[in-house]
Design an enzyme around this catalytic site. Structure first.
Site, mmCIF file in Angstrom:
data_model
loop_
_atom_site.group_PDB
_atom_site.id
_atom_site.type_symbol
_atom_site.label_atom_id
_atom_site.label_comp_id
_atom_site.label_asym_id
_atom_site.label_seq_id
_atom_site.Cartn_x
_atom_site.Cartn_y
_atom_site.Cartn_z
ATOM 1 N N ARG A 19 -1.550 -30.536 -4.733
ATOM 2 C CA ARG A 19 -2.685 -30.688 -3.803
ATOM 3 C C ARG A 19 -3.687 -29.546 -3.950
ATOM 4 O O ARG A 19 -4.899 -29.763 -4.065
ATOM 5 C CB ARG A 19 -2.167 -30.733 -2.355
ATOM 6 C CG ARG A 19 -1.655 -32.093 -1.932
ATOM 7 C CD ARG A 19 -1.014 -31.999 -0.544
ATOM 8 N NE ARG A 19 0.262 -31.306 -0.660
ATOM 9 C CZ ARG A 19 1.431 -31.918 -0.735
ATOM 10 N NH1 ARG A 19 1.491 -33.228 -0.639
ATOM 11 N NH2 ARG A 19 2.543 -31.245 -0.868
ATOM 12 N N MET A 20 -3.203 -28.308 -3.964
ATOM 13 C CA MET A 20 -4.128 -27.166 -4.082
ATOM 14 C C MET A 20 -4.706 -27.068 -5.491
ATOM 15 O O MET A 20 -5.881 -26.758 -5.671
ATOM 16 C CB MET A 20 -3.405 -25.859 -3.700
ATOM 17 C CG MET A 20 -3.331 -25.592 -2.224
ATOM 18 S SD MET A 20 -4.956 -25.553 -1.450
ATOM 19 C CE MET A 20 -5.679 -24.140 -2.266
ATOM 20 N N GLY A 80 -1.388 -17.813 -3.974
ATOM 21 C CA GLY A 80 -1.357 -18.234 -2.578
ATOM 22 C C GLY A 80 -0.074 -18.980 -2.282
ATOM 23 O O GLY A 80 0.048 -19.616 -1.235
ATOM 24 N N THR A 81 0.884 -18.912 -3.216
ATOM 25 C CA THR A 81 2.151 -19.634 -3.029
ATOM 26 C C THR A 81 2.950 -19.031 -1.881
ATOM 27 O O THR A 81 3.057 -17.805 -1.783
ATOM 28 C CB THR A 81 2.980 -19.577 -4.338
ATOM 29 O OG1 THR A 81 2.251 -20.262 -5.346
ATOM 30 C CG2 THR A 81 4.341 -20.225 -4.165
ATOM 31 N N THR A 82 3.497 -19.880 -1.032
ATOM 32 C CA THR A 82 4.281 -19.392 0.107
ATOM 33 C C THR A 82 5.757 -19.757 -0.076
ATOM 34 O O THR A 82 6.140 -20.352 -1.088
ATOM 35 C CB THR A 82 3.744 -19.963 1.429
ATOM 36 O OG1 THR A 82 3.847 -21.391 1.368
ATOM 37 C CG2 THR A 82 2.300 -19.569 1.662
ATOM 38 N N HIS A 135 1.635 -28.692 10.160
ATOM 39 C CA HIS A 135 1.249 -29.005 8.767
ATOM 40 C C HIS A 135 1.682 -30.426 8.407
ATOM 41 O O HIS A 135 2.565 -30.998 9.042
ATOM 42 C CB HIS A 135 1.920 -28.037 7.787
ATOM 43 C CG HIS A 135 1.194 -26.738 7.640
ATOM 44 N ND1 HIS A 135 1.487 -25.647 8.415
ATOM 45 C CD2 HIS A 135 0.174 -26.359 6.813
ATOM 46 C CE1 HIS A 135 0.688 -24.644 8.070
ATOM 47 N NE2 HIS A 135 -0.120 -25.053 7.109
ATOM 48 N N HIS A 136 1.083 -30.895 7.303
ATOM 49 C CA HIS A 136 1.395 -32.221 6.749
ATOM 50 C C HIS A 136 2.891 -32.376 6.445
ATOM 51 O O HIS A 136 3.599 -31.375 6.232
ATOM 52 C CB HIS A 136 0.565 -32.456 5.476
ATOM 53 C CG HIS A 136 0.778 -31.407 4.420
ATOM 54 N ND1 HIS A 136 1.712 -31.541 3.427
ATOM 55 C CD2 HIS A 136 0.195 -30.196 4.224
ATOM 56 C CE1 HIS A 136 1.684 -30.467 2.649
ATOM 57 N NE2 HIS A 136 0.766 -29.632 3.108
ATOM 58 N N LYS A 139 4.875 -30.570 3.371
ATOM 59 C CA LYS A 139 4.960 -29.111 3.198
ATOM 60 C C LYS A 139 6.421 -28.692 3.027
ATOM 61 O O LYS A 139 7.285 -29.101 3.800
ATOM 62 C CB LYS A 139 4.321 -28.397 4.399
ATOM 63 C CG LYS A 139 4.351 -26.884 4.252
ATOM 64 C CD LYS A 139 3.305 -26.195 5.077
ATOM 65 C CE LYS A 139 3.363 -24.684 4.936
ATOM 66 N NZ LYS A 139 3.016 -24.206 3.585
ATOM 67 N N GLY A 145 3.879 -19.825 5.534
ATOM 68 C CA GLY A 145 3.637 -18.428 5.133
ATOM 69 C C GLY A 145 2.600 -17.776 6.034
ATOM 70 O O GLY A 145 2.685 -16.587 6.343
ATOM 71 N N THR A 146 1.618 -18.566 6.464
ATOM 72 C CA THR A 146 0.576 -18.023 7.345
ATOM 73 C C THR A 146 1.172 -17.621 8.695
ATOM 74 O O THR A 146 0.870 -16.545 9.224
ATOM 75 C CB THR A 146 -0.532 -19.074 7.564
ATOM 76 O OG1 THR A 146 -0.997 -19.485 6.294
ATOM 77 C CG2 THR A 146 -1.673 -18.522 8.395
HETATM 78 N N1 LIG Z 1 -2.645 -19.472 0.425
HETATM 79 C C1 LIG Z 1 -3.221 -20.589 0.856
HETATM 80 O O1 LIG Z 1 -4.353 -20.588 1.381
HETATM 81 C C2 LIG Z 1 -2.479 -21.896 0.694
HETATM 82 C C3 LIG Z 1 -3.063 -23.086 1.116
HETATM 83 C C4 LIG Z 1 -2.375 -24.277 0.900
HETATM 84 C C5 LIG Z 1 -1.132 -24.243 0.283
HETATM 85 N N2 LIG Z 1 -0.584 -23.054 -0.079
HETATM 86 C C6 LIG Z 1 0.703 -22.950 -0.782
HETATM 87 O O2 LIG Z 1 0.472 -23.267 -2.153
HETATM 88 C C7 LIG Z 1 1.654 -23.876 -2.699
HETATM 89 C C8 LIG Z 1 1.296 -25.238 -3.280
HETATM 90 O O3 LIG Z 1 0.861 -26.088 -2.230
HETATM 91 P P1 LIG Z 1 0.466 -27.610 -2.488
HETATM 92 O O4 LIG Z 1 0.199 -28.225 -1.176
HETATM 93 O O5 LIG Z 1 -0.552 -27.679 -3.580
HETATM 94 O O6 LIG Z 1 1.877 -28.152 -3.021
HETATM 95 P P2 LIG Z 1 2.168 -29.379 -3.993
HETATM 96 O O7 LIG Z 1 1.163 -30.461 -3.781
HETATM 97 O O8 LIG Z 1 3.631 -29.667 -3.846
HETATM 98 O O9 LIG Z 1 1.897 -28.774 -5.453
HETATM 99 C C9 LIG Z 1 2.711 -27.823 -6.056
HETATM 100 C C10 LIG Z 1 2.533 -27.991 -7.558
HETATM 101 O O10 LIG Z 1 3.231 -26.921 -8.217
HETATM 102 C C11 LIG Z 1 3.996 -27.470 -9.266
HETATM 103 N N3 LIG Z 1 5.114 -26.594 -9.595
HETATM 104 C C12 LIG Z 1 6.312 -26.473 -8.964
HETATM 105 N N4 LIG Z 1 7.072 -25.551 -9.594
HETATM 106 C C13 LIG Z 1 6.351 -25.111 -10.646
HETATM 107 C C14 LIG Z 1 6.596 -24.173 -11.692
HETATM 108 N N5 LIG Z 1 7.780 -23.516 -11.795
HETATM 109 N N6 LIG Z 1 5.625 -23.937 -12.615
HETATM 110 C C15 LIG Z 1 4.448 -24.589 -12.544
HETATM 111 N N7 LIG Z 1 4.156 -25.517 -11.593
HETATM 112 C C16 LIG Z 1 5.114 -25.754 -10.649
HETATM 113 C C17 LIG Z 1 4.423 -28.826 -8.740
HETATM 114 O O11 LIG Z 1 4.829 -29.642 -9.807
HETATM 115 P P3 LIG Z 1 5.944 -30.791 -9.539
HETATM 116 O O12 LIG Z 1 5.310 -31.754 -8.575
HETATM 117 O O13 LIG Z 1 6.170 -31.327 -10.915
HETATM 118 O O14 LIG Z 1 7.142 -30.069 -8.953
HETATM 119 C C18 LIG Z 1 3.113 -29.296 -8.091
HETATM 120 O O15 LIG Z 1 2.235 -29.815 -9.061
HETATM 121 C C19 LIG Z 1 2.657 -23.934 -1.545
HETATM 122 O O16 LIG Z 1 3.478 -22.794 -1.593
HETATM 123 C C20 LIG Z 1 1.766 -23.908 -0.304
HETATM 124 O O17 LIG Z 1 2.396 -23.425 0.838
HETATM 125 C C21 LIG Z 1 -1.242 -21.893 0.113
#
Ligand SMILES: NC(=O)c1ccc[n+]([C@@H]2O[C@H](COP(=O)([O-])OP(=O)(O)OC[C@H]3O[C@@H](n4cnc5c(N)ncnc54)[C@H](OP(=O)(O)O)[C@@H]3O)[C@@H](O)[C@H]2O)c1
Length: 229
Positions: A19-20, A80-82, A135-136, A139, A145-146
């Site tokens: 998603r991000m 930004g990974t949590t 959250h959705h 998650k 993390g926030t």
């Molecule tokens: N700091 C901020 O502002 C903020 C905002 C939103 C979200 N986040 C955090 O950002 C992270 C991702 O959120 P999201 O909503 O985008 O999650 P998401 O939709 O589940 O996307 C995560 C992506 O990372 C991939 N991934 C997993 N393990 C990996 C690895 N070892 N190497 C490379 N890619 C890998 C997943 O692939 P697969 O589907 O193949 O597993 C998926 O494409 C979470 O930790 C979330 O809490 C932070």
């Protein structure tokens, strides 16, 4: 079409299909960023040619791989990974002695300001406090993390432990964080709502541009970028 300003920055993006990851790619095209490498699995790190910076929004495992690669290759990391463990946070601090790293559990301006506002709660330190987040449904980490980062700050401000943050999951909510403060005859509520993921993606790109210009190793967060001391 927005004007492309400044030097082009080549990035490797972890979690590119998430998603991000998708939100960042949508915004980056118009903003002098080129996603040179999309990282979805360990083997993808071997394909990287020349990049300026890694942006990581993946999983704790993806974060560890990104951190290790960045330290080895002396490349800046924005993450930004949590859901990170305390040893991940230690590794982040260690890495920041060698490379510039920007880490924030929340990339929005509003949460940076809210975190600063918590300092004012020292005036009512005897009140009862509770952090709550929504959250959705997809998650992975809970509480967010926030919420943990807000809790960390509030514990510092109040000088005592607090009940754990409450987490609610459902639908497609990008993120709501609320801080309740209860006095004997009144209450105060601080709330931040993200309307969409663009707010995090734009924060990440602004952070990446800021980090690109940073010469000294160190652990930075968005308050370094958004807020005056
Ligand atoms: N700091 C901020 O502002 C903020 C905002 C939103 C979200 N986040 C955090 O950002 C992270 C991702 O959120 P999201 O909503 O985008 O999650 P998401 O939709 O589940 O996307 C995560 C992506 O990372 C991939 N991934 C997993 N393990 C990996 C690895 N070892 N190497 C490379 N890619 C890998 C997943 O692939 P697969 O589907 O193949 O597993 C998926 O494409 C979470 O930790 C979330 O809490 C932070």
């Amino acid at each position: 079409v927005p004007k492309r300003i400044g030097k082009n920055i080549n990035i490797a993006l972890t979690g590119a299909s998430g998603r991000m990851g998708l939100a960042i790619q949508e915004l980056s095209a118009a903003q002098t960023f080129t996603v040179t490498q999309r990282i979805q699995r360990s083997a993808d790190w071997r394909k990287i040619k020349t990049i300026d910076l890694v942006i990581d929004f993946s999983s704790p495992e993806g974060f560890r791989e990104a951190l290790q690669w960045c330290v080895q290759h002396k490349v800046r990391l924005l993450s930004g990974t949590t859901g990170l463990s305390s040893s991940d946070h230690k590794a982040l601090k260690q890495a920041a002695k060698r490379i510039p790293v920007l880490y924030s559990a929340n990339m929005s301006l509003g949460i940076a300001v809210l975190t600063r506002l918590l300092e004012g709660l020292a005036q009512i330190k005897d009140w009862d406090f509770q952090i709550e987040e929504v959250h959705h449904r997809a998650k992975k980490d809970s509480p967010s993390g926030t919420a943990l980062s807000l809790q960390h700050k509030l514990v510092q401000v109040l000088g005592r432990e607090l009940p754990s943050p409450l987490a609610v999951r459902g639908g497609g909510v990008p993120g709501i964080h609320q801080i309740w403060a209860f006095g004997p005859d009144e209450s105060l509520t601080l709330q931040h709502t993200a309307f969409n993921r663009k707010v995090f993606a734009q924060g990440a790109l602004s952070g990446a541009r800021w980090l690109f210009d940073k010469k000294e190793p160190g652990l930075y967060d968005l308050s370094d970028l958004y807020l005056k001391p």
